[in-house]
Write an enzyme that holds these catalytic residues in place. Structure first.
Site, PDB file in Angstrom:
ATOM      1  N   GLY A 221       0.824  -1.210   0.000  1.00  0.00           N
ATOM      2  CA  GLY A 221       0.000   0.000   0.000  1.00  0.00           C
ATOM      3  C   GLY A 221       0.850   1.248   0.000  1.00  0.00           C
ATOM      4  CG  ASN A 222      -0.312   4.667  -1.486  1.00  0.00           C
ATOM      5  OD1 ASN A 222      -1.031   5.459  -0.893  1.00  0.00           O
ATOM      6  ND2 ASN A 222      -0.700   4.025  -2.585  1.00  0.00           N
ATOM      7  NE  ARG A 223       5.252   6.780   4.640  1.00  0.00           N
ATOM      8  CZ  ARG A 223       5.591   6.250   5.802  1.00  0.00           C
ATOM      9  NH1 ARG A 223       4.767   6.292   6.817  1.00  0.00           N
ATOM     10  NH2 ARG A 223       6.770   5.684   5.942  1.00  0.00           N
ATOM     11  CB  SER A 224      -2.610   8.250  -0.298  1.00  0.00           C
ATOM     12  OG  SER A 224      -3.686   9.124  -0.500  1.00  0.00           O
ATOM     13  CB  ALA A 288      -1.293   7.570  -3.684  1.00  0.00           C
TER      14      ALA A 288
END
Ligand code: CTP
Length: 425
Positions: A221-224, A288
């Site tokens: 995943g990502n931090r968005s 993102a």
């Protein structure tokens, strides 16, 4: 505020009970005027109970108080929902054959109409001409939402969600109040597009961060956080737009009033965005998106065992959704403004703006909103600072402040750009 809520005779009248609730819960004093046909869908008792005010639809009730004159004069705002084809026609032609249409002719304040009807009726030249007439007189006529209609048909013609109508009504009165501060005479000359620059426009926004599964419990995943995307959705709603929010994982709830599609992966996001983009005037890619996904997803949880080598995850490239939206727009030559976001860092070979300018050209979108990331900036934070680059080559524009401030700056810029490049017919 004193609001007159006119209810037309369409099946969507039942949704207006929720709209009435939103108005009363926000502290407004609402008088409901249903047309006679509306009373076939929702009974007068419902309107009286929810509004706490008596309800009538005839000019011959309570004659001594001359109801239509009083209501028309006293109302700070008149909202008509659902505005049927018949009601739009009567309003456009000044026909006054019931309490609601008489009140509309007496109205001295702003009027907002939310149409609902079958697609063919909405697209009929007669209805479109009536809408044009009403808009040219300063009436705010919202664009209907698209989707399932009463029968088996679907398309543009659905009543926008109660929250969307509520937001548009609040935005309308707020902009009028701001515009008239100190110069009340300027109020009369304001057009719908000045108070709600995106009224009648459909805006698709992708938000949040995609998650690419590795196995049933793990993902890349990502931090968005989705906060900027949600702020954009709110700003677009406040500008009068119909908003389609395609949400990947978000830490914050979607705002009421959007058409929400929830997705998980980049492939799902791509499919949902392309579907929503068809028919949209604006597409904003603020999500993102994972550039890569694991080449295989294990159906069972990947176990750690002492007797096996450390696992290697092979990644494959995800499609570039923004690029696909641009290609789709270009091949179908639709009038659509496409906005990308870029999270950039500078390095020894170039600064943030050098990389962002190259990305704008590569992606082919019309505007690129550039975030300078790194050192804990942006992700999940309340404040943001961006530069908006335009492919048309105008000067880069900076905006900073809360995510809501940045969102309004971006939506303002989009509104200006849209009316310049694709003026209303
Ligand atoms: N984007 C997209 N599809 C992807 C990746 C990104 O639509 N597979 C969109 C994002 O939503 C954003 C824009 O492209 O609007 C820029 O994303 P970014 O990750 O900064 O760009 P990349 O194309 O990934 O470029 P690079 O990683 O080379 O910086």
């Amino acid at each position: 505020m004193r609001i007159v809520l006119g209810v037309g005779g369409g099946i969507a009248a039942y949704k207006v009970a929720s709209l009435l609730r939103l108005f009363t819960e926000a502290g407004h004093n609402v008088t409901v005027i249903p047309t006679e046909a509306a009373s076939r869908f929702v009974g007068v008792a419902t309107w009286e109970a929810l509004s706490g005010n008596p309800v009538s639809n005839s000019v011959f009730d309570d004659v001594p108080s001359v109801n239509h004159v009083r209501l028309g004069h006293e109302a700070d705002l008149i909202v008509v929902a659902p505005a049927t084809a018949d009601l739009l026609a009567r309003a456009a032609h000044g026909i006054a054959n019931d309490l609601l249409t008489n009140t509309l002719l007496m109205a001295s304040g702003p009027v907002l109409m939310a149409p609902a009807m079958h697609t063919e009726m909405w697209q009929h030249a007669a209805t479109q001409a009536n809408v044009e007439t009403l808009r040219s007189r300063g009436v705010t006529v919202l664009e209907p939402a698209s989707g399932r209609l009463t029968g088996s048909d679907s398309g543009p013609g659905r009543l926008p969600e109660p929250e969307a109508i509520f937001n548009a009504a609040m935005a309308l009165t707020q902009s009028l109040a701001e515009a008239s501060e100190g110069q009340p005479e300027s109020l009369a000359g304001l057009s719908t597009t000045e108070v709600l620059p995106l009224a009648g426009r459909i805006v698709t926004i992708s938000a949040g961060g995609t998650r690419e599964p590795l196995d049933p419990v793990r993902f890349l995943g990502n931090r968005s956080s989705g906060k900027q995307g949600v702020a954009l959705a709110v700003a677009a709603l406040n500008a009068g737009a119909t908003v389609r929010l395609i949400a990947a994982h978000m830490d914050v709830p979607a705002p009421p009033g959007v058409e929400l599609v929830e997705v998980e992966t980049a492939l799902q996001l791509g499919e949902a965005v392309l579907r929503a983009a068809a028919g949209s005037d604006v597409v904003i890619m603020s999500a993102a998106v994972a550039d890569f996904r694991p080449s295989a997803v294990s159906e069972t949880k990947i176990k750690k065992r002492d007797d096996t080598d450390d696992p290697v995850i092979t990644l494959v490239r995800n499609p570039d959704i923004l690029k696909e939206v641009v290609e789709f727009r270009n091949t179908s030559s639709r009038s659509q403004l496409i906005v990308g976001f870029a999270a950039e860092t500078g390095d020894a070979d170039g600064d943030v703006l050098d990389y962002a300018t190259a990305k704008l050209q590569r992606k082919g979108c019309d505007l690129l909103v550039v975030n300078h990331v790194g050192e804990g900036k942006v992700f999940g934070r309340e404040h943001n600072s961006v530069v908006i680059l335009s492919r048309a080559g105008s000067e880069p524009q900076s905006a900073s402040g809360s995510k809501a401030d940045v969102a309004s700056a971006v939506i303002d810029r989009i509104s200006t750009e849209l009316s310049r490049v694709y003026p209303r017919a």
